[in-house]
Design an enzyme around this catalytic site. Structure first.
Site, short mmCIF file in Angstrom:
data_model
loop_
_atom_site.label_atom_id
_atom_site.label_comp_id
_atom_site.label_asym_id
_atom_site.label_seq_id
_atom_site.Cartn_x
_atom_site.Cartn_y
_atom_site.Cartn_z
CB SER A 119 -0.89 0.20 1.04
OG SER A 119 -1.78 1.36 1.23
CE1 TYR A 170 -3.82 -2.14 5.06
CE2 TYR A 170 -3.41 -0.35 4.28
CZ TYR A 170 -3.69 -1.39 4.04
OH TYR A 170 -3.35 -2.00 2.75
CE LYS A 186 -1.42 -4.27 3.25
NZ LYS A 186 -1.47 -5.59 3.28
NE ARG A 217 -11.30 9.25 7.50
CZ ARG A 217 -11.49 8.34 6.55
NH1 ARG A 217 -11.83 7.81 7.03
NH2 ARG A 217 -10.35 8.41 5.36
#
Length: 333
Positions: free
Chosen positions: A124, A148, A152, A292
């Site tokens: 990603s 996350y 990765k 966010r």
């Protein structure tokens, strides 16, 4: 080739299964169905005109994965399986490290035991963290800013260490930007369980009346309209990137390489709303909320390495991404 797709019933896995099967490969799907449905495999078969085996299995079941590799005489693996929501990873970091990092270790142990040394890994662009310059090329420093992305990045580093220890491995790490869209048949597309975490399926469900409005998280970024800018790539172009990477590994002399898969263009959230409304004739009401945690202002790819080494180019335009998304979503009203 006989190719195992972990997470093969998922969004990107299912579209890649179609592309690989149509290119003449024998595809086996492995999925624990935690965020996908077995019925997807039937729909893949309708598109390809072939039956494709589905093994309902978690990649952390090392012995079973090893048995599946042997049973189907697997020659290469495309590893999609994992959890992928940035916000959820902030709330549940242990679950993400368990599923993603432990899952990758288990798969690699099974592959090593069976002598399968060819792997395409679904990574990603989140591994880049806050961009220091744009567009992002493969040499940009990495520094993921959410759990996350860190999972990765940990897996990427593990793969590079593995390749350095054993030059018989052939590994392609594909850093995705933002996959959107659906197969032209409307039979498969992005169908997340519960409330979508990604922009395009959320917009589609608002258009379908399943959700009341879109939340736009922040309109005060240093971008042309204040909303976040991302590189949206059609999932079928992304799937073609995996086919190109597998072909490349067949003649590559390097144990491990990294490639960006993106269009090289950035679109803001408001651009996406406007494009979807134009492509579908559906109005998308939205409300602006605060930023966010873990989001960056802008992120888009330098894709020249994939163009040169993989002979891969994104073909689909933004309107096609919106139209195919709506075709899939409206088929499930």
């Amino acid at each position: 080739m006989n190719i195992l797709l972990t997470g093969g019933a998922g969004y990107i896995g299912s579209h890649t299964a179609v592309v690989l099967a149509q290119a003449g490969h024998h595809v086996v799907l492995l999925d624990n169905l935690c965020n996908s449905q077995a019925s997807v495999v039937t729909r893949i078969g309708r598109i390809t005109g072939q039956a494709h085996p589905l093994e309902v299995c978690d990649v952390r079941e090392t012995a079973r994965v090893q048995h599946i590799l042997r049973q189907y005489n697997i020659q290469a693996v495309v590893h999609f399986a994992g959890l992928k929501a940035v916000g959820e990873s902030v709330q549940q970091p242990l679950a993400y490290f368990n599923a993603n990092v432990s899952g990758a270790i288990s798969l690699l142990e099974a592959m090593q035991a069976e002598g399968v040394r060819k792997l395409v890994f679904s990574s990603s662009a989140t591994v880049y963290g806050q961009p220091q310059y744009l567009p992002l090329d493969e040499d940009h420093p990495t520094g993921a800013i959410n759990p996350y992305g860190r999972t990765k990045l940990h897996i990427e580093e593990m793969l590079q260490d593995l390749a350095a220890s054993d030059a018989t491995w052939r590994i392609a790490i594909l850093r995705y930007f933002n996959p959107v869209g659906a197969h032209e048949s409307g039979l498969i597309g992005e169908d997340p369980s519960g409330t979508p975490n990604n922009l395009m399926p959320y917009i589609a469900r608002v258009a379908a009346g399943k959700l009341p409005y879109l939340n736009v998280w922040g309109d005060d970024y240093a971008t042309p309209d204040g909303t976040g800018v991302r590189d949206y790539i059609h999932v079928m172009d992304l799937a073609e990137g995996h086919r190109a990477a597998l072909d490349y590994l067949n003649h590559s002399t390097l144990p491990c390489e990294v490639f960006n898969l993106g269009t090289g263009k950035g679109y803001s959230v408001l651009d996406m709303i406007q494009a979807f409304e134009l492509a579908t004739g559906k109005r998308i009401p939205f409300q602006v909320g605060p930023r966010r945690s873990g989001d960056v202002a802008a992120c888009y790819a330098d894709n020249q390495k994939a163009a040169m080494k993989l002979a891969w180019h994104a073909q689909h335009q933004l309107g096609q991404m919106c139209q195919s998304t709506w075709q899939f979503e409206s088929g499930y009203l």
